[in-house]
Write a protein that holds these residues in place. Structure first.
Motif, mmCIF file in Angstrom:
data_model
loop_
_atom_site.group_PDB
_atom_site.id
_atom_site.type_symbol
_atom_site.label_atom_id
_atom_site.label_comp_id
_atom_site.label_asym_id
_atom_site.label_seq_id
_atom_site.Cartn_x
_atom_site.Cartn_y
_atom_site.Cartn_z
ATOM 1 N N TYR A 177 0.825 -1.203 0.000
ATOM 2 C CA TYR A 177 0.000 0.000 0.000
ATOM 3 C C TYR A 177 0.865 1.261 0.000
ATOM 4 C CZ TYR A 177 -4.052 -2.978 1.064
ATOM 5 O OH TYR A 177 -5.041 -3.924 1.010
ATOM 6 N N GLY A 178 2.017 1.190 0.677
ATOM 7 C CA GLY A 178 2.912 2.346 0.695
ATOM 8 C C GLY A 178 3.415 2.702 -0.690
ATOM 9 N N ILE A 179 3.933 1.707 -1.406
ATOM 10 C CA ILE A 179 4.421 1.962 -2.766
ATOM 11 C C ILE A 179 3.275 2.392 -3.674
ATOM 12 C CG2 ILE A 179 5.560 0.968 -4.771
ATOM 13 C CD1 ILE A 179 7.435 1.281 -2.431
ATOM 14 N N THR A 180 2.094 1.803 -3.476
ATOM 15 C CA THR A 180 0.924 2.180 -4.282
ATOM 16 C C THR A 180 0.578 3.647 -4.091
ATOM 17 O OG1 THR A 180 0.031 -0.066 -4.113
ATOM 18 C CG2 THR A 180 -1.501 1.659 -4.763
ATOM 19 N N GLU A 181 0.604 4.131 -2.853
ATOM 20 C CA GLU A 181 0.320 5.546 -2.594
ATOM 21 C C GLU A 181 1.342 6.443 -3.279
ATOM 22 O OE1 GLU A 181 -0.724 7.086 1.106
ATOM 23 O OE2 GLU A 181 -1.966 5.401 1.722
ATOM 24 N N ALA A 182 2.623 6.047 -3.198
ATOM 25 C CA ALA A 182 3.668 6.865 -3.825
ATOM 26 C C ALA A 182 3.499 6.903 -5.339
ATOM 27 C CB ALA A 182 5.039 6.308 -3.452
ATOM 28 N N ILE A 183 3.153 5.769 -5.943
ATOM 29 C CA ILE A 183 2.923 5.728 -7.388
ATOM 30 C C ILE A 183 1.789 6.667 -7.783
ATOM 31 C CG2 ILE A 183 2.001 4.247 -9.231
ATOM 32 C CD1 ILE A 183 3.668 1.959 -8.074
#
Length: 219
Positions: A177-183
């Motif tokens: 979810y962290g990487i998804t938010e950054a993307i």
């Protein structure tokens, strides 16, 4: 009059901004590292499916942000020396040992390098551990760490969702979810999410493709 040669040389001397998002988190029994897959040069995405999870030794990886050239050569040096250490000593290097090798290179050459490293992995002494090495060569052991241009969007998310002694499943969701938010928020981050779970049993790789990533408001 427009001077094409002068403009061309001027462009060559300009700083080219790049972007990325990398994360590492400890869980009960190991660590999980994750990264997006976009390699950018200014506003141009030169590669959409880059593998940013860089092995240093059997159960030690690094995540790189900053200058790709600087971080690639440093990770190559550290990989070489950790393998030499393993042969000479007859044992595997610890994550702490590898992290301090990174620190030595970064600190001794801080005026020349634009490089930040997250060194993470598993060893029998400390179990799963994460070491953050920001610009300048300082070193901090942390339960989780983020890096790259997308990390600025993640501090609030991490503060709200991180907890000690997460299960592997909880830690997996945390980084995904962290990487998804950054993307979703960072123009320099994109593509797919590559992950590696590192524990006493070795390294397991996972990939979440873009069409399978939940939007951050759907999690």
């Amino acid at each position: 009059m427009f001077d094409l040669e002068k403009e061309f040389l001027s462009d060559l001397n300009k700083e080219v901004k790049t972007g990325t998002t990398v994360m590492a988190v400890t869980f009960k029994g190991g660590v999980i590292i994750a990264a997006d897959s976009r390699t950018s040069s200014g506003s141009y995405a030169v590669n959409r499916v880059t593998d940013k999870l860089t092995p240093v030794h059997d159960q030690i990886y690094c995540l790189r942000s900053g200058s790709a050239a600087d971080t690639q050569i440093i990770s190559s040096y550290v990989s070489y020396y950790t393998n030499m250490f393993s042969i000479e000593e007859g044992s595997k290097p610890t994550v702490k040992k590898a992290a301090h090798m990174f620190r030595e290179f970064l600190y001794q050459n801080k005026q020349y390098l634009h490089a930040a490293i997250i060194c993470a992995g598993w060893d029998p002494i400390e179990g799963g551990s994460v070491y953050s090495l920001p610009l300048g060569g300082s070193i901090v052991k942390q339960p989780f760490s983020t890096g790259g241009s997308g990390s600025t969007y993640l501090y609030g998310y991490c503060d709200m969702n991180f907890k000690e002694n997460m299960t592997e499943e909880e830690a997996d969701k945390f980084v995904t979810y962290g990487i998804t938010e950054a993307i979703a928020r960072d123009g320099g981050s994109g593509g797919i999410v590559r992950k590696a779970i590192i524990d006493k049993n070795g390294v397991r790789r996972k990939t979440v493709y873009g069409n399978k990533l939940k939007k951050f408001w759907e999690k």
